[in-house]
Design a protein around this motif. Sequence first.
Motif, PDB file in Angstrom:
ATOM      1  N   ALA A  93       0.854  -1.187   0.000  1.00 33.34           N
ATOM      2  CA  ALA A  93       0.000   0.000   0.000  1.00 33.34           C
ATOM      3  C   ALA A  93       0.887   1.233   0.000  1.00 33.34           C
ATOM      4  O   ALA A  93       1.798   1.356   0.826  1.00 33.34           O
ATOM      5  CB  ALA A  93      -0.929   0.021   1.217  1.00 33.34           C
ATOM      6  N   SER A  94       0.647   2.110  -0.946  1.00 35.07           N
ATOM      7  CA  SER A  94       1.369   3.374  -1.040  1.00 35.07           C
ATOM      8  C   SER A  94       0.392   4.435  -1.529  1.00 35.07           C
ATOM      9  O   SER A  94      -0.799   4.163  -1.702  1.00 35.07           O
ATOM     10  CB  SER A  94       2.571   3.246  -1.985  1.00 35.07           C
ATOM     11  N   ILE A  95       0.868   5.643  -1.738  1.00 38.67           N
ATOM     12  CA  ILE A  95      -0.012   6.737  -2.172  1.00 38.67           C
ATOM     13  C   ILE A  95      -0.634   6.447  -3.532  1.00 38.67           C
ATOM     14  O   ILE A  95      -1.781   6.811  -3.799  1.00 38.67           O
ATOM     15  CB  ILE A  95       0.773   8.073  -2.235  1.00 38.67           C
ATOM     16  N   THR A  96       0.097   5.762  -4.403  1.00 34.77           N
ATOM     17  CA  THR A  96      -0.364   5.578  -5.782  1.00 34.77           C
ATOM     18  C   THR A  96      -0.786   4.151  -6.125  1.00 34.77           C
ATOM     19  O   THR A  96      -1.339   3.927  -7.209  1.00 34.77           O
ATOM     20  CB  THR A  96       0.737   6.000  -6.775  1.00 34.77           C
ATOM     21  N   GLU A  97      -0.538   3.180  -5.233  1.00 32.01           N
ATOM     22  CA  GLU A  97      -0.870   1.789  -5.557  1.00 32.01           C
ATOM     23  C   GLU A  97      -1.246   1.000  -4.302  1.00 32.01           C
ATOM     24  O   GLU A  97      -0.751   1.287  -3.216  1.00 32.01           O
ATOM     25  CB  GLU A  97       0.326   1.072  -6.198  1.00 32.01           C
ATOM     26  N   VAL A 114     -16.997   3.955  -7.122  1.00 30.33           N
ATOM     27  CA  VAL A 114     -16.442   4.745  -8.232  1.00 30.33           C
ATOM     28  C   VAL A 114     -15.201   5.451  -7.697  1.00 30.33           C
ATOM     29  O   VAL A 114     -15.291   6.258  -6.768  1.00 30.33           O
ATOM     30  CB  VAL A 114     -17.472   5.763  -8.766  1.00 30.33           C
ATOM     31  N   HIS A 115     -14.062   5.155  -8.277  1.00 32.81           N
ATOM     32  CA  HIS A 115     -12.795   5.561  -7.675  1.00 32.81           C
ATOM     33  C   HIS A 115     -11.901   6.337  -8.637  1.00 32.81           C
ATOM     34  O   HIS A 115     -12.062   6.257  -9.864  1.00 32.81           O
ATOM     35  CB  HIS A 115     -12.042   4.330  -7.174  1.00 32.81           C
ATOM     36  N   ILE A 171      -4.809   6.475  -4.239  1.00 30.26           N
ATOM     37  CA  ILE A 171      -5.263   5.466  -3.280  1.00 30.26           C
ATOM     38  C   ILE A 171      -5.942   6.073  -2.044  1.00 30.26           C
ATOM     39  O   ILE A 171      -6.981   5.558  -1.602  1.00 30.26           O
ATOM     40  CB  ILE A 171      -4.100   4.546  -2.874  1.00 30.26           C
ATOM     41  N   PRO A 172      -5.421   7.158  -1.429  1.00 28.51           N
ATOM     42  CA  PRO A 172      -6.113   7.710  -0.254  1.00 28.51           C
ATOM     43  C   PRO A 172      -7.580   8.069  -0.520  1.00 28.51           C
ATOM     44  O   PRO A 172      -8.406   7.985   0.398  1.00 28.51           O
ATOM     45  CB  PRO A 172      -5.279   8.953   0.084  1.00 28.51           C
ATOM     46  N   SER A 173      -7.902   8.444  -1.762  1.00 27.97           N
ATOM     47  CA  SER A 173      -9.286   8.804  -2.079  1.00 27.97           C
ATOM     48  C   SER A 173     -10.213   7.597  -2.037  1.00 27.97           C
ATOM     49  O   SER A 173     -11.441   7.752  -1.972  1.00 27.97           O
ATOM     50  CB  SER A 173      -9.354   9.461  -3.463  1.00 27.97           C
ATOM     51  N   MET A 174      -9.652   6.376  -2.075  1.00 28.18           N
ATOM     52  CA  MET A 174     -10.464   5.164  -2.059  1.00 28.18           C
ATOM     53  C   MET A 174     -10.815   4.724  -0.644  1.00 28.18           C
ATOM     54  O   MET A 174     -11.733   3.920  -0.442  1.00 28.18           O
ATOM     55  CB  MET A 174      -9.718   4.026  -2.768  1.00 28.18           C
ATOM     56  N   LEU A 175     -10.088   5.217   0.334  1.00 25.33           N
ATOM     57  CA  LEU A 175     -10.223   4.702   1.698  1.00 25.33           C
ATOM     58  C   LEU A 175     -11.609   4.912   2.312  1.00 25.33           C
ATOM     59  O   LEU A 175     -12.112   4.009   2.998  1.00 25.33           O
ATOM     60  CB  LEU A 175      -9.139   5.302   2.588  1.00 25.33           C
ATOM     61  N   TYR A 197      -4.814   1.099  10.725  1.00 31.81           N
ATOM     62  CA  TYR A 197      -3.446   0.948  11.222  1.00 31.81           C
ATOM     63  C   TYR A 197      -2.544   0.291  10.176  1.00 31.81           C
ATOM     64  O   TYR A 197      -1.456   0.808   9.867  1.00 31.81           O
ATOM     65  CB  TYR A 197      -3.453   0.120  12.501  1.00 31.81           C
ATOM     66  N   LEU A 198      -2.979  -0.832   9.623  1.00 36.58           N
ATOM     67  CA  LEU A 198      -2.144  -1.550   8.662  1.00 36.58           C
ATOM     68  C   LEU A 198      -1.966  -0.763   7.366  1.00 36.58           C
ATOM     69  O   LEU A 198      -0.883  -0.764   6.773  1.00 36.58           O
ATOM     70  CB  LEU A 198      -2.743  -2.927   8.373  1.00 36.58           C
ATOM     71  N   THR A 199      -3.021  -0.076   6.945  1.00 33.03           N
ATOM     72  CA  THR A 199      -2.902   0.759   5.744  1.00 33.03           C
ATOM     73  C   THR A 199      -1.901   1.882   5.978  1.00 33.03           C
ATOM     74  O   THR A 199      -1.029   2.144   5.142  1.00 33.03           O
ATOM     75  CB  THR A 199      -4.270   1.347   5.351  1.00 33.03           C
ATOM     76  N   GLY A 200      -2.032   2.550   7.125  1.00 32.30           N
ATOM     77  CA  GLY A 200      -1.132   3.654   7.445  1.00 32.30           C
ATOM     78  C   GLY A 200       0.315   3.219   7.568  1.00 32.30           C
ATOM     79  O   GLY A 200       1.222   3.876   7.041  1.00 32.30           O
ATOM     80  N   VAL A 201       0.532   2.088   8.248  1.00 29.55           N
ATOM     81  CA  VAL A 201       1.894   1.571   8.414  1.00 29.55           C
ATOM     82  C   VAL A 201       2.531   1.285   7.062  1.00 29.55           C
ATOM     83  O   VAL A 201       3.702   1.614   6.815  1.00 29.55           O
ATOM     84  CB  VAL A 201       1.888   0.297   9.286  1.00 29.55           C
ATOM     85  N   ASN A 202       1.756   0.691   6.172  1.00 24.93           N
ATOM     86  CA  ASN A 202       2.288   0.367   4.851  1.00 24.93           C
ATOM     87  C   ASN A 202       2.581   1.617   4.025  1.00 24.93           C
ATOM     88  O   ASN A 202       3.635   1.707   3.382  1.00 24.93           O
ATOM     89  CB  ASN A 202       1.312  -0.540   4.105  1.00 24.93           C
ATOM     90  N   ILE A 203       1.680   2.581   4.025  1.00 27.42           N
ATOM     91  CA  ILE A 203       1.888   3.801   3.239  1.00 27.42           C
ATOM     92  C   ILE A 203       3.092   4.576   3.749  1.00 27.42           C
ATOM     93  O   ILE A 203       3.945   5.018   2.961  1.00 27.42           O
ATOM     94  CB  ILE A 203       0.619   4.676   3.248  1.00 27.42           C
ATOM     95  N   VAL A 204       3.178   4.735   5.064  1.00 30.85           N
ATOM     96  CA  VAL A 204       4.320   5.455   5.639  1.00 30.85           C
ATOM     97  C   VAL A 204       5.620   4.703   5.364  1.00 30.85           C
ATOM     98  O   VAL A 204       6.648   5.302   5.024  1.00 30.85           O
ATOM     99  CB  VAL A 204       4.123   5.663   7.156  1.00 30.85           C
TER     100      VAL A 204
END
Length: 212
Positions: A93-97, A114-115, A171-175, A197-204
């Motif tokens: 998980a990152s900002i773009t993927e 719709v994303h 990706i953040p717009s999909m959350l 938590y897991l999404t944030g840890v991965n993106i950071v």
Amino acid sequence: MRTLYILGLIVPLICYLLDSSLPKFYKFDPVKLQALSKASIEAGAGNTTVIFEHLVAALQEEYGTQHVNGLEKEKWFFNNAGGAMGAMIILHASITEYLILFGTPLGTEGHSGVHLAHDYFTILSGEQMRLDAGDIEPRVYRPGDQNYLPRGVGTQYVLNGWALELAQGWIPSMLPFGFLDTFTSTMDIANLWKTVYLTGVNIVGQLMLGKF
């Protein structure tokens, strides 16, 4: 008024430039993911656990363990979105993927949402059916098939099985789509916290590696 006029010109331009630069940050290739998925399906011979293990190992070899997580059991969680429910694990998980394993052997149905991201849904086991507005008969996807949903497009789907899902875009717009059902139906706050938590840890973590 003059300031608003200038902002009206500048903001769309900035958004366009940011949006057009997204592909240069992409790491994963949908064509390669489908090829790796097909190889894992063949290696697994109908055993979903073996398919997962073979595929994740292949993904880590191709893209590196710093960009693809393992299959730790404690990192699985539920996802309720658009009326559908399944289990998932974040591989990236990152900002773009994002890259996830998602599905259920029990069967589920809902709206894709719709994303602002393209979605590539490669079936690993079972079957997915998709219905776009205006269709009379569903499109059917079976192991090895890849269901592509362009950004800005919504569809109805039925899934009974498992898939490797890649999303590329903002990706953040999909959350919010993945969070709202908690407050409108499930009230599963513990699962929501695990998701966030897991999404944030991965993106950071990916940002620290220079991956947007």
